[in-house]
Design a protein around this motif. Sequence first.
Motif, PDB file in Angstrom:
ATOM      1  N   CYS A 155       5.212   0.558  -0.109  1.00  0.00           N
ATOM      2  CA  CYS A 155       5.130  -0.156  -1.408  1.00  0.00           C
ATOM      3  C   CYS A 155       6.288  -0.276  -2.490  1.00  0.00           C
ATOM      4  O   CYS A 155       6.912   0.452  -2.423  1.00  0.00           O
ATOM      5  CB  CYS A 155       3.790   0.443  -2.233  1.00  0.00           C
ATOM      6  SG  CYS A 155       4.141   2.223  -2.910  1.00  0.00           S
TER       7      CYS A 155
ATOM      8  N   VAL B  36       0.880  -1.334  -0.162  1.00  0.00           N
ATOM      9  CA  VAL B  36      -0.062  -0.028   0.024  1.00  0.00           C
ATOM     10  C   VAL B  36       0.960   1.237  -0.033  1.00  0.00           C
ATOM     11  O   VAL B  36       1.713   1.473   0.971  1.00  0.00           O
ATOM     12  CB  VAL B  36      -0.777   0.064   1.329  1.00  0.00           C
ATOM     13  CG1 VAL B  36      -1.645   1.396   1.376  1.00  0.00           C
ATOM     14  CG2 VAL B  36      -1.790  -1.209   1.054  1.00  0.00           C
ATOM     15  N   CYS B  37       0.828   2.019  -0.925  1.00  0.00           N
ATOM     16  CA  CYS B  37       1.727   3.168  -1.362  1.00  0.00           C
ATOM     17  C   CYS B  37       1.153   4.305  -0.299  1.00  0.00           C
ATOM     18  O   CYS B  37       0.146   4.431   0.085  1.00  0.00           O
ATOM     19  CB  CYS B  37       1.521   3.713  -2.493  1.00  0.00           C
ATOM     20  SG  CYS B  37       2.518   2.477  -3.938  1.00  0.00           S
ATOM     21  N   PRO B  38       2.204   5.100   0.159  1.00  0.00           N
ATOM     22  CA  PRO B  38       2.045   6.076   1.068  1.00  0.00           C
ATOM     23  C   PRO B  38       1.291   7.347   0.265  1.00  0.00           C
ATOM     24  O   PRO B  38       1.335   7.354  -0.934  1.00  0.00           O
ATOM     25  CB  PRO B  38       3.536   6.441   1.406  1.00  0.00           C
ATOM     26  CG  PRO B  38       4.208   5.589   1.227  1.00  0.00           C
ATOM     27  CD  PRO B  38       3.698   4.742  -0.147  1.00  0.00           C
ATOM     28  N   THR B  39       0.552   8.132   1.152  1.00  0.00           N
ATOM     29  CA  THR B  39      -0.235   9.210   0.339  1.00  0.00           C
ATOM     30  C   THR B  39       0.636  10.169  -0.417  1.00  0.00           C
ATOM     31  O   THR B  39       0.238  10.889  -1.308  1.00  0.00           O
ATOM     32  CB  THR B  39      -0.772   9.983   1.495  1.00  0.00           C
ATOM     33  OG1 THR B  39       0.116  10.361   2.583  1.00  0.00           O
ATOM     34  CG2 THR B  39      -1.994   9.044   2.231  1.00  0.00           C
TER      35      THR B  39
ATOM     36  N   ASN C  33      -0.121   6.105   5.575  1.00  0.00           N
ATOM     37  CA  ASN C  33      -1.152   6.045   4.840  1.00  0.00           C
ATOM     38  C   ASN C  33      -2.209   7.349   5.300  1.00  0.00           C
ATOM     39  O   ASN C  33      -1.666   7.942   5.900  1.00  0.00           O
ATOM     40  CB  ASN C  33      -2.052   4.758   4.933  1.00  0.00           C
ATOM     41  CG  ASN C  33      -2.175   4.263   6.224  1.00  0.00           C
ATOM     42  OD1 ASN C  33      -2.353   5.064   7.174  1.00  0.00           O
ATOM     43  ND2 ASN C  33      -2.468   3.186   6.505  1.00  0.00           N
ATOM     44  N   LYS C  34      -3.437   7.226   4.663  1.00  0.00           N
ATOM     45  CA  LYS C  34      -4.536   8.331   5.116  1.00  0.00           C
ATOM     46  C   LYS C  34      -4.812   8.255   6.548  1.00  0.00           C
ATOM     47  O   LYS C  34      -5.085   9.283   7.106  1.00  0.00           O
ATOM     48  CB  LYS C  34      -5.763   8.192   4.493  1.00  0.00           C
ATOM     49  CG  LYS C  34      -5.515   8.180   2.766  1.00  0.00           C
ATOM     50  CD  LYS C  34      -6.800   8.005   2.213  1.00  0.00           C
ATOM     51  CE  LYS C  34      -6.636   8.218   0.721  1.00  0.00           C
ATOM     52  NZ  LYS C  34      -8.066   8.101  -0.111  1.00  0.00           N
ATOM     53  N   THR C  35      -4.561   7.198   7.432  1.00  0.00           N
ATOM     54  CA  THR C  35      -4.710   7.102   8.801  1.00  0.00           C
ATOM     55  C   THR C  35      -3.477   7.614   9.471  1.00  0.00           C
ATOM     56  O   THR C  35      -3.611   7.675  10.854  1.00  0.00           O
ATOM     57  CB  THR C  35      -5.380   5.745   9.045  1.00  0.00           C
ATOM     58  OG1 THR C  35      -4.435   4.965   8.969  1.00  0.00           O
ATOM     59  CG2 THR C  35      -6.887   5.370   8.386  1.00  0.00           C
TER      60      THR C  35
ATOM     61  N   THR D 194       3.321   2.875   6.034  1.00  0.00           N
ATOM     62  CA  THR D 194       3.091   1.950   5.227  1.00  0.00           C
ATOM     63  C   THR D 194       4.244   2.114   4.134  1.00  0.00           C
ATOM     64  O   THR D 194       5.226   2.934   4.164  1.00  0.00           O
ATOM     65  CB  THR D 194       1.674   2.175   4.499  1.00  0.00           C
ATOM     66  OG1 THR D 194       1.435   1.160   3.543  1.00  0.00           O
ATOM     67  CG2 THR D 194       1.820   3.611   3.822  1.00  0.00           C
TER      68      THR D 194
END
Length: 329
Positions: A158, A95-98, A150-152, A156
């Motif tokens: 990727c 899951v890629c970072p924002t 991530n969004k939270t 994370t």
Amino acid sequence: CSSDLLSVTTPYLLDPTTGKKGYYFYAWPEISNYIDRLNIMAYDYHKFDTAAGPIGPISWFEPSLIYALKSVAPWKIYIGTPNYGYNWVTKVTGVCPTNTPTSEKKSSNAAIIHQLKAQAILDKPGAVATYNEKFGETNVLYTAEFNGVNKTGATTSCKVDHSAWYADARGYGARAKLVEKYRLGGISEWEIGYGDNLAIEEVKKVAIAMGQDKVVGEVSSSVDNLLYGESAAFNGTFKLADGRPVSGVPVYMDIKRSSGTTRRAIGNTAADGTFQTRVLLGETTDISFSTDETWDRTLGQTPSKSIGVARVISWKIPASMKHGVTYKV
């Protein structure tokens, strides 16, 4: 005469008899006699919005060259050669970072690569470049890794796999080899300002290795024999061995007779390589015509034409002459 050049650029076509898909409506056979140059767009086999693959593989467009040669003079044909490529995202793991660039998404269109700046792709960590002989292009594979949140706000990461294709200096050399193979007019680069000088150097190497084009000369005369005071007309042509006219070059008349040998200019060849002149001769003469040798053309020489000259007035001279006696001339 006009120096205008009619150059036509079209996508590749395939012989309709093969049943393969092609842009038949460009009608190369019908326009071939009216154009000076045909640029075949030998690129965009894979595009920014397709799956990863070569941009203009030789194995794809060479059949198009063969079809063009059926109706278009070889010297009119130019291979449209790309100096760009594309860089595709082929797989995303994790899951890629924002803060990951949008260009790194699997759903994104491929990013364009200009030949002049391709080194930046080759310098990517872990990049592996492989030149494909069949395609005449280089494929670069590498993986980019992104770490962040991530969004939270959770940590994370990727990995993004890339596949880039473009025609490098070797690819340009391979396309120049096709020019040599089929004796084409050359290659035309798309687009201006993005090419690598190393690629052009590879093209130059092939051009130099090809050597000079051979010039073939032909000439005919209006008569083979004439009387003193009459003139002879000459019509000739200079062409390259592949049929291209040698236009706008000086033509020289080479005269060989018992009184000596001379060479003098008579003018330039026309756009179709033809020349003509009329000569007044006073004695039997061997005449040929020539063009000068240049770095890219051999000396042009027509076969020699022997023109016999007979006297209008003839007199069988007696051993001695007597006063008051009539002699017949």
